[in-house]
Design an enzyme around this catalytic site. Sequence first.
Site, PDB file in Angstrom:
ATOM      1  N   ASP A 592      69.632   8.048  36.774  1.00  0.00           N
ATOM      2  CA  ASP A 592      69.469   6.719  37.388  1.00  0.00           C
ATOM      3  C   ASP A 592      70.377   5.604  36.874  1.00  0.00           C
ATOM      4  O   ASP A 592      71.442   5.378  37.410  1.00  0.00           O
ATOM      5  CB  ASP A 592      67.994   6.292  37.291  1.00  0.00           C
ATOM      6  CG  ASP A 592      67.092   7.228  38.073  1.00  0.00           C
ATOM      7  OD1 ASP A 592      67.505   8.378  38.332  1.00  0.00           O
ATOM      8  OD2 ASP A 592      65.973   6.825  38.444  1.00  0.00           O
ATOM      9  N   GLU A 823      56.442  10.443  30.122  1.00  0.00           N
ATOM     10  CA  GLU A 823      57.718  10.622  30.802  1.00  0.00           C
ATOM     11  C   GLU A 823      58.882  10.440  29.818  1.00  0.00           C
ATOM     12  O   GLU A 823      59.879  11.155  29.881  1.00  0.00           O
ATOM     13  CB  GLU A 823      57.825   9.580  31.932  1.00  0.00           C
ATOM     14  CG  GLU A 823      59.076   9.687  32.767  1.00  0.00           C
ATOM     15  CD  GLU A 823      59.091   8.669  33.896  1.00  0.00           C
ATOM     16  OE1 GLU A 823      58.144   7.842  33.982  1.00  0.00           O
ATOM     17  OE2 GLU A 823      60.040   8.669  34.698  1.00  0.00           O
TER      18      GLU A 823
END
Length: 853
Positions: A592, A823
Site C-alpha cells: 500500500d 494485523e
Amino acid sequence: MAEATTKPNLVKARPRKATLLGLSPVHIASAALVAFAAVYLLYIRGASHFQPPDLTPLHAPKMTDLPEFKGGWANDMLWGSYRSGLYFGMRTRSPKSLLAGLMWFNPDSPQDFVQQRVRHLASQDDQLARYGWERHDGRSFGRQTLVDGSVTLTLSMVKVQGAGKGPGGDWAVRIKTSRTPKHAGPRAARVSLVMYLADEDTPKSAWRVLPGGEPTDLKEPTTLACGANSVVGEWSFHMLDSSKKRFKVPPRLDYLAVPSLEGGHDLKQSVRELLLSVIYEQMERDPASEVHLTLPNGVTTGSDLAMFQVSVQVGSSVDFVFLSAPGQDPAARVASLSGAPLTQLLLAKEQEFDSHFERVLGPVLVPMTEEDYYPRQLQEASKAALSNLLGSMGYFYGSSQVRLSATKVAPYWPAPLFTAVPSRSFFPRGFLWDEGFHQLLINRWDPRLSREVLSYWLDLMNSRGWIPREQILGAEAAARVPAEFVVQDPAHANPPSLFLVLLEMAKDVVALEEEEAHQPKSGQGSGEVQEGAERVRATRSFLHRAWPRLEAWFNWYNTTQAGPLPHSYRWHGRNTSTVYELNPKTLTSGLDDFPRASHPTADERHLDLRCWMALAANTMATIGGVLGLSPEVVEPYLFTSQLLSDMPLLDALHWDEASQQHLDWGLHSEAVALQRTAVMVDGRPQEVAVRVVREEPRLQYVPHFGYVSLFPLLMRILPPGSPRLGELFVHINASELLWTSFGLRSLSAASSLYRQHNTLHDPPYWRGQVWVNINFLALSALKYYATTPGPYQQQATQIHLALNNNLLQTLVSQYYDRGYLFEQYDDRDGRGVSSHPFTGWTALLTLIAADMY
Ligand SMILES: *[C@@H]1O[C@H](CO)[C@@H](O)[C@H](O)[C@H]1NC(C)=O
Ligand SMILES: *[C@@H]1O[C@H](CO)[C@@H](O)[C@H](O)[C@H]1NC(C)=O
Ligand SMILES: *[C@@H]1O[C@H](CO)[C@@H](O)[C@H](O)[C@H]1NC(C)=O
C-alpha cells in the site's frame, strides 16, 4: 396489527395463522420477477459469445473439477464453519445454502438490548476480550472460546459422516456458557443463545417448526424444525439442554419463523435487525409489563427463516444437532451427537488434532529464556493461530465488479471461492496475495485442502491470465467493503505469492520421490510411505492440470507489468494525478503506502515485483521439470529465472552505489510535504491537506530503505557469496534502520516518510510497523543462508536466531496479554495494532515456532 414504528425491517409474527395457500401478493409479484429474470438470464447467456476477454474465463480444464475434489471429499467438506465474518455460522459449499448462525445477548438487560448489544457479525466494536478457534482441523471439528464481558462461551463443532446419512452428513454444536474468570463489574445471570436457520434457496418442502409441539423439559431432545433443502435434502434440527445440573431458573425456548422475502426485503441478510425489531416491538407494545426480551413464538406459513432463542442461566450447556436425511433412526443419531456421547466425541477429536499437530508441525520448539511461559504458551498460541486460520475459511459465491474502461464497470462471471481470509472481523473475504502466505501454513497441515483452495483461485483466472485481487463475492461479503475497494481493475496486479506455496508443492514431490528411490524395496509399506506416495500422485495431477493456467498467469505478469527497460517490472495502478497523497499509494504491490517514486510515471522500476517474477519463473521451471515437460516449454522459464537472478543485471537496474542498497527507480523528490488548507465545501470551510513539492522531482533511485529492499534476500536471489549479502545483513541488523526488538520494521527509521501520514486521514500502514508475512520470508531466507556454505553463514545464523526470538516473544506475549493476534505490530513498543483477530499471515507464527520454512 400495529404498524411498524421503530425499525424499517419489522416483521410481524402471525401466530400460527396461514394466509390463503401461503401466497401473498408479494409472493406472486416476486414469482413474476423471477420468471422475467430467468428469460433475461437466457438472453445474457446467449450473448456471452460477445463477452469481453476480461470477463471470459480462461479456456482450460477447471481445477476444481479434479477427481480428488469430488465424491467423498466433496461430501465430507459440504458443511463447515464457512461463514468467515460471523462469530459462528455454518453453511454448505454451494451457491445457495442452508445457513445456520449464532447470535447471543443478555435477556435480562433491556438497557443492553436497547443499545443493540446483540452479537452476530464478528466485529471489533463489540470489544470481546478474546475470541477465536483454539482448535480447528479445517475438516470436521473445531473449538472456539468467546469472552464477552462477564460471560464466556465455549463453542464446539463436530461433523460426522457415514452410512444412512444424507449429503454432507450430520453435525452438532455444543455451546457451554460460563462466568469469565476474574471479570470485574456486574455479572449477567443468564444469556440468550439464538441459533437460526435460513434457506437461501426455495425450500424443497414446507418447513415444520416444533413439529412435536412446544417442549416441556429441555433436558429431553427437542426437534426444533425440519424441512428439505435443494443441496442437503431432508433435514432436521434438534436441541438439548446438556448442563450437568438443573438450575433454579429453568432454561426457556422462544422462537419465530418467517418467510425471509417478506416485504421485498431479504431478511437473511439482516437476521440481527429482524431479531432486534421483533423484540423491540414486544417491548413497545407492553412497556409496563415485566420485560421479557424474548421472541414472540410465532410461525408463518412458507417460513424459510427460523430463530430459536434458548435462554439459560450462565453455567449451562446447550447442544444443537443437525441431521441430514433424518428418516433413519433420528432419535439414536441425535443421542449419539449430544450429551455424554458428544463429550466423548469432542474429546477424541481434540486428541486427534493434537497428535496430528505434533506429527506435522512437531513438538520442536525454539528454546527461549523465560521458562515460565515456555513452551506451553507458545504451543497453545501456535495451535490457536493455525486453528483460527482454518476455522475462518469461507465459501463465497458471486461476481467481482470489474473495470472495463474509465466509465464502464461490469460483473465478472459468477463463481465460487473457497479460501482462507485475513481477518474475520475486518477482512472476511479472499485476498490474492494473502492467500499465498495462508497456504504456506495450511499446506503443512493438510496439503489436499491447500490444493483445493489454490484450485478455486486459479479457476478465477480470465482469458488474459488475470485473477482479481480482492474477492468480494455475494451479499454477505459485499456488505462489509468500502465502495472504493469494490471495483477490480484487470490491468492491475497483486504479488503472485501463490508461487510460494506452488514451489513448496513441487519441491515436496521431488523430495518424496528421492526418498522413495532410496527406500529398500522390501514391501514395508508403512502408513507414512503410503501417504507420501498418495501425495505425490495427487500433487502431480494437480500441477499438471494447473500448468496451462500458471503459464497464462505468468505470461500476464510478464507482459502487462513489464517495466520501461528490458528485464525490469512496474506495478500499474498508481494515481498519477492525485494532489492529496504525500506519496501516491501502490495498492497493487500489497505494500500500500510503502514509499515509491513520489511522482508515478511509466519510468518506474519496482524491485519487489522484479523479485516476485524471479520466484515465479523459478517456480515455473521447477514445476515444468517435475512434470517432465519438454525443453521447449521449460527453457524459457529457466532462462527468465536465470536472467532475473543475474547480479550484474539486477545491480544495473536497482543498485544504488551511494547508499549501497537495492532500491526502486523513478521520478522522485524528497522535498514533499502535506500542507493543511481550508477549502469551501457546500459553503462551509473544510480542512484538507494538499501536497506541496518544494524541489522538482528527478529520475533517481528512490531513497527509502525497507521491505522492498529486502526482496533480493527474501527471494534468495543474492548468491551466498555476494558482498551485497554482507552489506544487507549490516543494514538489517542496524536499529536505526530496520532492526527492532519486535521484528523487522517495514520502513527504515531513517526514511523521510517513516511513520508519516499519507493524507490527512490515512495513518501510516507500511511505514514502520512490523508485519509478519515479510518477517516470515526474512526468517526463511536467513535460514537458507545460514545453512548454505558461504562467507556470511554466521551472520545469517545469528540474525535468524535473534529475529525468531523477537517475533515469537512479541506475538505470544501480545496474544496472552490482549487476547488476539494482530494485523501488525508497533515497531516502537511491540503492541499489536490495526485489525484483530488477524490470523491470516500472522498465523505464520505457527511455522516460526516450529522453525519450519
Ligand atoms: C486520483 O486522485 C484524484 C484526487 O484524489 C481522484 O479524484 C481520482 O479519482 C484518482 N484517480 C484514480 C484513477 O483513482
Ligand atoms: C518474459 O518477458 C521477457 C521480456 O519480454 C522475455 O524475454 C521472456 O522470454 C519472458 N519469459 C517467459 C517465460 O515468457
Ligand atoms: C547485530 O547487532 C548486535 C547489536 O548491535 C551485535 O551484537 C551483533 O553482533 C550484530 N550481528 C551481526 C550479524 O551483525
